[in-house]
Design an enzyme around this catalytic site. Structure first.
Site, mmCIF file in Angstrom:
data_model
loop_
_atom_site.group_PDB
_atom_site.id
_atom_site.type_symbol
_atom_site.label_atom_id
_atom_site.label_comp_id
_atom_site.label_asym_id
_atom_site.label_seq_id
_atom_site.Cartn_x
_atom_site.Cartn_y
_atom_site.Cartn_z
ATOM 1 N N ASP A 43 0.803 -1.222 0.000
ATOM 2 C CA ASP A 43 0.000 0.000 0.000
ATOM 3 C C ASP A 43 0.841 1.280 0.000
ATOM 4 O OD1 ASP A 43 -2.004 -1.854 0.280
ATOM 5 O OD2 ASP A 43 -2.867 -0.981 2.097
ATOM 6 N N ASP A 44 0.148 2.364 -0.302
ATOM 7 C CA ASP A 44 0.604 3.752 -0.089
ATOM 8 C C ASP A 44 1.547 4.324 -1.147
ATOM 9 O OD1 ASP A 44 -0.929 3.428 2.145
ATOM 10 O OD2 ASP A 44 0.615 3.939 3.595
ATOM 11 N N HIS A 98 -6.149 3.003 -3.853
ATOM 12 C CA HIS A 98 -6.090 3.186 -2.387
ATOM 13 C C HIS A 98 -6.549 4.612 -2.056
ATOM 14 C CE1 HIS A 98 -4.964 2.008 1.596
ATOM 15 N NE2 HIS A 98 -3.810 2.637 1.661
ATOM 16 N N HIS A 102 -5.443 9.374 0.518
ATOM 17 C CA HIS A 102 -5.349 8.575 1.742
ATOM 18 C C HIS A 102 -6.023 9.203 2.974
ATOM 19 C CE1 HIS A 102 -3.502 5.740 4.628
ATOM 20 N NE2 HIS A 102 -3.217 5.008 3.587
ATOM 21 N N HIS A 195 3.795 -2.380 3.131
ATOM 22 C CA HIS A 195 3.788 -1.029 2.567
ATOM 23 C C HIS A 195 4.981 -0.827 1.644
ATOM 24 C CE1 HIS A 195 0.908 -0.745 5.811
ATOM 25 N NE2 HIS A 195 0.391 0.291 5.166
HETATM 26 ZN ZN LIG Z 1 -2.554 3.037 3.341
#
Ligand SMILES: [Zn+2]
Ligand SMILES: *[C@@H]1O[C@H](CO)[C@@H](O)[C@H](O)[C@H]1NC(C)=O
Length: 283
Positions: A43-44, A98, A102, A195
């Site tokens: 993620d991210d 995502h 965020h 991540h």
């Molecule tokens: Zn995230």
């Protein structure tokens, strides 16, 4: 008695079959359905480790899944990020949304949630020419309204069932213990959270996980593959970069649209195929 039982079984068979069920809201997926599959999800990003992680999976004959933001750890429209997103996608790794910036979606209005999803879809449509079929809500926070909005945009929610804690202060050994637990408990179908933005994840956890799960005979596949569904609603063609590809004037990390930032609605432009050569498309 037998008739009643048969009727009950028939009813449950119909209701249990996803294609016959008329749904009005998104599914929420937390684990794989195919035995022996593991989906490692990152993620991210896109951030500076995307290319490394994608290449490590490619070299191992495995597939990774990336849930990306547009404006979180930098802007997805920078030349370097555009190139690494294209690189990961071209190697067959899965790309999902995502959200743009965020935020905690449960704190946003319906217009703001749509905007967060619109901007991410627009970035994928521009850079890759794809419509994502999965959205992972930031921090895994969602509610009934978010599920409905995601459904209206053709997306299901992707959660996870094991978290390495790599972005929550777990050190490498603690995160590796999560992989060991999964492998030793012989889980059949895990979706594991990491991540892309953590250096130790790129340089230590990924090599460790690839080696461990391969040695135990798992298939390291994308989330869509381990669910037996398509990763994208549609695959078309990427668009040509222009000055409108910018993070200026968009929601900053952790925030939603509003005030001086108009909320985007509808669905972004999507090119399903390139114009035949020699034909000038209408503008
Ligand atoms: Zn995230
Ligand atoms: C951190 O590591 C520990 C030990 O492996 C594990 O139990 C935990 O689930 C991990 N994740 C988080 C978010 O703490």
């Amino acid at each position: 008695m037998h008739l009643v039982l048969a009727a009950l079984l028939a009813v449950s068979a119909v209701w249990g079959h996803p294609s016959l069920e008329s749904r009005t809201t998104s599914q929420v997926y937390k684990s794989c359905v195919k035995t022996n599959d593991i989906a490692l999800t990152f993620d991210d990003g896109p951030y500076i480790y995307l290319r490394n992680i994608a290449d490590e999976f490619t070299a191992a004959g495995a597939k990774a899944t990336f849930f990306m933001n547009g404006n979180n750890w930098g802007c997805i429209y920078s030349d370097d990020r555009i190139a690494s997103v294209k690189h990961a996608y071209a190697a067959g790794h899965m790309i999902g949304s995502h959200t743009w910036s965020h935020p905690d979606l449960t704190t946003l209005s319906t217009a703001q949630i749509n905007d967060e999803m619109f901007r991410m879809e627009e970035a994928f449509s521009r850079i890759l020419g794809i419509k994502p079929a999965f959205m992972r809500p930031p921090s895994g926070y969602y509610n009934a309204n978010i599920k409905k909005i995601a459904f209206s945009r053709g997306q299901n929610l992707a959660l996870w069932d094991m978290d390495t804690g790599d972005a929550d202060g777990n050190n490498t050994a603690q995160s590796e213990a999560v992989y060991n637990d999964a492998a030793n408990s012989k889980v059949k179908n895990a979706v594991i959270l990491q991540h892309e933005t953590e250096e130790d994840t790129a340089t230590k956890l990924v090599p460790y996980a690839l080696k461990l799960f391969k040695s135990k005979g798992y298939n390291l596949v994308t989330l869509a593959e381990c669910l037996g569904v398509s990763p994208y609603q549609a695959v078309g063609v990427a668009q040509k970069q222009s000055s409108s590809w910018t993070c200026d004037g968009t929601p900053s990390p952790g925030t939603g649209c509003g005030g001086s930032i108009a909320c985007k609605t509808g669905t972004p432009a999507f090119s399903s195929s390139s114009a035949p050569s020699g034909v000038v498309p209408n503008e």
